[in-house]
Design a protein around this motif. Sequence first.
Motif, PDB file in Angstrom:
ATOM      1  N   ILE A  39      20.196  18.113 -17.113  1.00 55.62           N
ATOM      2  CA  ILE A  39      21.221  18.357 -16.079  1.00 55.62           C
ATOM      3  C   ILE A  39      20.826  19.531 -15.394  1.00 55.62           C
ATOM      4  O   ILE A  39      20.353  20.648 -15.981  1.00 55.62           O
ATOM      5  CB  ILE A  39      22.605  18.630 -16.801  1.00 55.62           C
ATOM      6  N   ASP A  40      20.523  19.575 -14.114  1.00 55.74           N
ATOM      7  CA  ASP A  40      20.256  20.693 -13.268  1.00 55.74           C
ATOM      8  C   ASP A  40      20.573  21.849 -13.246  1.00 55.74           C
ATOM      9  O   ASP A  40      19.915  22.869 -13.395  1.00 55.74           O
ATOM     10  CB  ASP A  40      19.680  19.907 -11.712  1.00 55.74           C
ATOM     11  N   TRP A  41      21.899  21.937 -13.121  1.00 58.51           N
ATOM     12  CA  TRP A  41      22.703  23.235 -13.043  1.00 58.51           C
ATOM     13  C   TRP A  41      23.982  23.063 -13.519  1.00 58.51           C
ATOM     14  O   TRP A  41      24.714  22.007 -13.522  1.00 58.51           O
ATOM     15  CB  TRP A  41      22.599  23.872 -11.557  1.00 58.51           C
ATOM     16  N   SER A  52      30.042  13.796 -17.051  1.00 63.44           N
ATOM     17  CA  SER A  52      30.833  14.136 -17.942  1.00 63.44           C
ATOM     18  C   SER A  52      30.506  13.156 -19.144  1.00 63.44           C
ATOM     19  O   SER A  52      30.971  13.338 -20.264  1.00 63.44           O
ATOM     20  CB  SER A  52      32.387  14.060 -17.472  1.00 63.44           C
ATOM     21  N   ALA A  53      29.698  12.115 -18.977  1.00 62.99           N
ATOM     22  CA  ALA A  53      29.318  11.065 -20.073  1.00 62.99           C
ATOM     23  C   ALA A  53      28.076  11.167 -20.334  1.00 62.99           C
ATOM     24  O   ALA A  53      27.008  11.099 -19.197  1.00 62.99           O
ATOM     25  CB  ALA A  53      29.889   9.769 -19.319  1.00 62.99           C
ATOM     26  N   ALA A  54      27.631  10.826 -21.660  1.00 68.67           N
ATOM     27  CA  ALA A  54      26.387  10.830 -22.100  1.00 68.67           C
ATOM     28  C   ALA A  54      25.653   9.388 -21.305  1.00 68.67           C
ATOM     29  O   ALA A  54      24.303   9.603 -21.053  1.00 68.67           O
ATOM     30  CB  ALA A  54      26.234  10.424 -23.618  1.00 68.67           C
ATOM     31  N   SER A  55      26.405   8.304 -21.007  1.00 65.97           N
ATOM     32  CA  SER A  55      25.773   7.390 -20.526  1.00 65.97           C
ATOM     33  C   SER A  55      25.439   7.543 -19.105  1.00 65.97           C
ATOM     34  O   SER A  55      24.304   6.951 -18.587  1.00 65.97           O
ATOM     35  CB  SER A  55      26.674   6.144 -20.466  1.00 65.97           C
ATOM     36  N   THR A  56      26.047   8.431 -18.235  1.00 67.26           N
ATOM     37  CA  THR A  56      25.680   9.060 -16.920  1.00 67.26           C
ATOM     38  C   THR A  56      24.316   9.600 -16.914  1.00 67.26           C
ATOM     39  O   THR A  56      23.564   9.523 -16.318  1.00 67.26           O
ATOM     40  CB  THR A  56      26.755   9.680 -16.280  1.00 67.26           C
ATOM     41  N   ILE A  57      24.595  10.503 -17.932  1.00 64.62           N
ATOM     42  CA  ILE A  57      23.017  11.585 -17.927  1.00 64.62           C
ATOM     43  C   ILE A  57      22.086  10.631 -18.458  1.00 64.62           C
ATOM     44  O   ILE A  57      20.917  10.815 -17.665  1.00 64.62           O
ATOM     45  CB  ILE A  57      23.646  12.655 -19.143  1.00 64.62           C
ATOM     46  N   SER A  76      18.860  10.194 -15.505  1.00 61.90           N
ATOM     47  CA  SER A  76      17.367  10.767 -15.988  1.00 61.90           C
ATOM     48  C   SER A  76      16.402   9.432 -15.837  1.00 61.90           C
ATOM     49  O   SER A  76      15.368   9.803 -15.466  1.00 61.90           O
ATOM     50  CB  SER A  76      17.603  11.138 -17.463  1.00 61.90           C
ATOM     51  N   SER A  77      16.831   8.479 -16.071  1.00 66.27           N
ATOM     52  CA  SER A  77      15.853   7.179 -15.995  1.00 66.27           C
ATOM     53  C   SER A  77      15.477   7.041 -14.846  1.00 66.27           C
ATOM     54  O   SER A  77      14.536   6.217 -14.538  1.00 66.27           O
ATOM     55  CB  SER A  77      16.311   6.010 -16.708  1.00 66.27           C
ATOM     56  N   MET A  78      16.249   7.439 -13.445  1.00 64.81           N
ATOM     57  CA  MET A  78      16.023   7.142 -12.366  1.00 64.81           C
ATOM     58  C   MET A  78      15.446   8.267 -11.452  1.00 64.81           C
ATOM     59  O   MET A  78      14.999   8.251 -10.388  1.00 64.81           O
ATOM     60  CB  MET A  78      17.154   6.776 -11.474  1.00 64.81           C
ATOM     61  N   ARG A  79      14.945   9.223 -12.241  1.00 63.70           N
ATOM     62  CA  ARG A  79      14.329  10.453 -11.539  1.00 63.70           C
ATOM     63  C   ARG A  79      12.867  10.116 -10.664  1.00 63.70           C
ATOM     64  O   ARG A  79      12.544  10.744  -9.761  1.00 63.70           O
ATOM     65  CB  ARG A  79      14.082  11.456 -12.320  1.00 63.70           C
ATOM     66  N   ASP A  80      11.968   9.088 -11.390  1.00 65.39           N
ATOM     67  CA  ASP A  80      10.936   8.700 -10.823  1.00 65.39           C
ATOM     68  C   ASP A  80      10.957   7.667  -9.532  1.00 65.39           C
ATOM     69  O   ASP A  80      10.101   7.423  -8.854  1.00 65.39           O
ATOM     70  CB  ASP A  80      10.120   8.099 -11.878  1.00 65.39           C
ATOM     71  N   ARG A  81      12.160   7.387  -9.091  1.00 64.95           N
ATOM     72  CA  ARG A  81      12.395   6.508  -8.014  1.00 64.95           C
ATOM     73  C   ARG A  81      13.159   7.279  -6.800  1.00 64.95           C
ATOM     74  O   ARG A  81      13.166   6.564  -5.698  1.00 64.95           O
ATOM     75  CB  ARG A  81      13.460   5.299  -8.545  1.00 64.95           C
ATOM     76  N   LEU A  82      13.757   8.417  -7.193  1.00 68.00           N
ATOM     77  CA  LEU A  82      14.361   9.013  -5.887  1.00 68.00           C
ATOM     78  C   LEU A  82      14.568  10.390  -6.273  1.00 68.00           C
ATOM     79  O   LEU A  82      14.614  10.744  -7.440  1.00 68.00           O
ATOM     80  CB  LEU A  82      15.782   8.144  -5.426  1.00 68.00           C
TER      81      LEU A  82
END
Length: 345
Positions: A255-257, A191-196, A200-206
């Motif tokens: 956001i995936d879905w 629900s928050a821009a900060s979460t998105i 997003s910044s962690m997708r290359d780590r897990l």
Amino acid sequence: MIDPHVHLRDWEQKDKETVLHGMEAARRLGFTHLFDMPNTSPACTSRALLLERLALGGEASEKTGVSYHIYAGLTNDENEIREAVHLHSELFPLIVGLKMFAGHSTGNMGIIGIEAQRRVFQILADSRYEGVLAVHAEKEELLHPELYIPGHYETHSDARPAAAETESAKDLVSLALETGFKGTLHICHVSAASTIAYVSSMRDRLSITMGATPHHALLSRRDAEDESLMLKMNPPLRSEENRDAVFSALLDGTIDWAESDHAPHTRSDKENGASGIPGLPGMLLLLDRMRKAGCGEERLKEAFGGAVIRTFGLADEDISLPSDPLERYLEVRGEYWLDPYRTLT
């Protein structure tokens, strides 16, 4: 279409909805699969109750043609966690994944505190769980229930601030990396821009995914000021800037879905402060808005089922989207439940 996040009622909550009732509405709206959440009453955290729920869903599936799946609910009990992992292995895709509440929501299934959450991740890693772990991410320590003014639904956003969601997501990612968790971490209803931005910044780590609801993509805290709409849910509606960030991230695939977080209540429940709103029709309204915003059909198919199929490892199928989502929404919205989206039409 697939809705991977619904709270069908029944059992001790038949006054709100039955499984058959929700699945029949889903059929009319164009859904082929529903993923039910385990914070039922009683909660689906044991083999016996999960099998009972699957039997109920199976009966409704035979009558509606909609495929029923459920997440196994996680608790603090190590034996129950290991049993959930085993059930997923044994009964997938009927048991489609595992669900953890990192903060209390409806049903009070919260696993509170980073040490308790670390233990869950460690057990999952030790058990070699490689499926989807869906998490309701709200950090309990950052909630301020005293700030909620009953009947003033916009103040729910003060009680459950955006920071609680984002900081919980940070905790979850940290624990997944620390313990060597090999599954996919799914952050529900962002629900928050900060979460998105953080996820997003962690997708290359897990392996990590996000879902978003129609209400967080289309409504804001300002809408919650209309008391007649009873717009109270967890996480709450946020600023227009956060709403716009959710909608934009759905459009571009950050956001995936889409997931409805369908959670109906009786009017009296809502008047007494229950969190959750009917969400299934809102998925059609969201589809209509995304299409009108210029979203291509391939991205829409990804957002309304394709990404779910790939992430969960379901049998591949073509995602069929209705050409008339707004008409279907208008047909079904008030027939089954109170309509929280009515001001948008």
